[in-house]
Motif scaffolding. Sequence first.
Motif, PDB file in Angstrom:
ATOM      1  N   PRO A 111      20.380 -12.741 -70.713  1.00  0.00           N
ATOM      2  CA  PRO A 111      19.453 -12.388 -71.228  1.00  0.00           C
ATOM      3  C   PRO A 111      19.115 -13.300 -72.683  1.00  0.00           C
ATOM      4  CG  PRO A 111      21.043 -10.795 -70.572  1.00  0.00           C
ATOM      5  CD  PRO A 111      21.581 -12.133 -70.236  1.00  0.00           C
ATOM      6  N   ARG A 112      18.362 -13.445 -73.095  1.00  0.00           N
ATOM      7  CA  ARG A 112      17.871 -14.748 -73.989  1.00  0.00           C
ATOM      8  C   ARG A 112      16.943 -14.089 -74.979  1.00  0.00           C
ATOM      9  NH1 ARG A 112      18.585 -19.604 -71.812  1.00  0.00           N
ATOM     10  NH2 ARG A 112      20.053 -19.988 -69.784  1.00  0.00           N
ATOM     11  N   VAL A 113      16.852 -14.449 -76.046  1.00  0.00           N
ATOM     12  CA  VAL A 113      15.687 -13.861 -77.181  1.00  0.00           C
ATOM     13  C   VAL A 113      14.765 -15.205 -77.542  1.00  0.00           C
ATOM     14  CG1 VAL A 113      15.046 -13.583 -78.883  1.00  0.00           C
ATOM     15  CG2 VAL A 113      16.671 -12.200 -77.571  1.00  0.00           C
ATOM     16  N   TYR A 114      13.353 -14.896 -77.174  1.00  0.00           N
ATOM     17  CA  TYR A 114      12.617 -16.299 -77.710  1.00  0.00           C
ATOM     18  C   TYR A 114      12.098 -15.727 -78.858  1.00  0.00           C
ATOM     19  CZ  TYR A 114      14.160 -18.454 -73.129  1.00  0.00           C
ATOM     20  OH  TYR A 114      14.972 -18.754 -71.780  1.00  0.00           O
ATOM     21  N   ILE A 115      11.904 -17.133 -79.891  1.00  0.00           N
ATOM     22  CA  ILE A 115      10.850 -16.902 -81.316  1.00  0.00           C
ATOM     23  C   ILE A 115       9.382 -17.472 -80.840  1.00  0.00           C
ATOM     24  CG2 ILE A 115      10.381 -18.070 -83.068  1.00  0.00           C
ATOM     25  CD1 ILE A 115      13.340 -18.875 -83.525  1.00  0.00           C
ATOM     26  N   VAL A 116       8.378 -16.394 -80.864  1.00  0.00           N
ATOM     27  CA  VAL A 116       7.195 -16.827 -79.652  1.00  0.00           C
ATOM     28  C   VAL A 116       6.577 -16.602 -81.157  1.00  0.00           C
ATOM     29  CG1 VAL A 116       8.029 -15.624 -77.983  1.00  0.00           C
ATOM     30  CG2 VAL A 116       7.266 -14.526 -79.538  1.00  0.00           C
ATOM     31  N   GLU A 117       5.202 -17.638 -80.875  1.00  0.00           N
ATOM     32  CA  GLU A 117       4.126 -17.414 -81.392  1.00  0.00           C
ATOM     33  C   GLU A 117       3.042 -17.004 -80.771  1.00  0.00           C
ATOM     34  OE1 GLU A 117       2.610 -21.262 -83.252  1.00  0.00           O
ATOM     35  OE2 GLU A 117       3.504 -20.768 -84.458  1.00  0.00           O
ATOM     36  N   PRO A 118       2.042 -15.448 -81.578  1.00  0.00           N
ATOM     37  CA  PRO A 118       0.752 -15.339 -80.654  1.00  0.00           C
ATOM     38  C   PRO A 118      -0.044 -16.765 -80.611  1.00  0.00           C
ATOM     39  CG  PRO A 118       1.576 -13.099 -82.213  1.00  0.00           C
ATOM     40  CD  PRO A 118       2.667 -14.887 -82.189  1.00  0.00           C
TER      41      PRO A 118
END
Length: 132
Positions: free
Chosen positions: A62-69
């Motif tokens: 399981p991974r959590v990415y910081i994303v930008e729309p």
Amino acid sequence: MAVLDSGPFFHGTKAKLQVGEFLTAGFRSNYRDTVVMNHIYFTALAKGAGLAAEIAKGDGKPRVYIVEPTGQFENDPNVTDKKFPGNPTRSYRSRLPLKVIGELESWEPYDPEFIRQLRRRIETGMGEIIND
């Protein structure tokens, strides 16, 4: 309803991604295999993205990415007014890609028993998926 957040935003998955890659719509739902999603989903809550990563399809970590729309997005109707008043989960969706700008090394986890119960609920069906 107006979008309440300006970020940072997070996306949970089991896919191994690199900074600069893009997440896109068009994949099968984690909640119903027969549905191809028209949107990519994300949240302003790292814990919520962690939960999504835990229940995501696949065998990866399981991974959590910081994303930008990369463009317009809206409140996720699957967890907002049709099911919960407002947007308490701070969940959003977009038809446009999300750019990966980082990865969280850790986040506040949910209780393992809660995750097991949620997986069982998903297996038995969680109701309508709003995918328009």
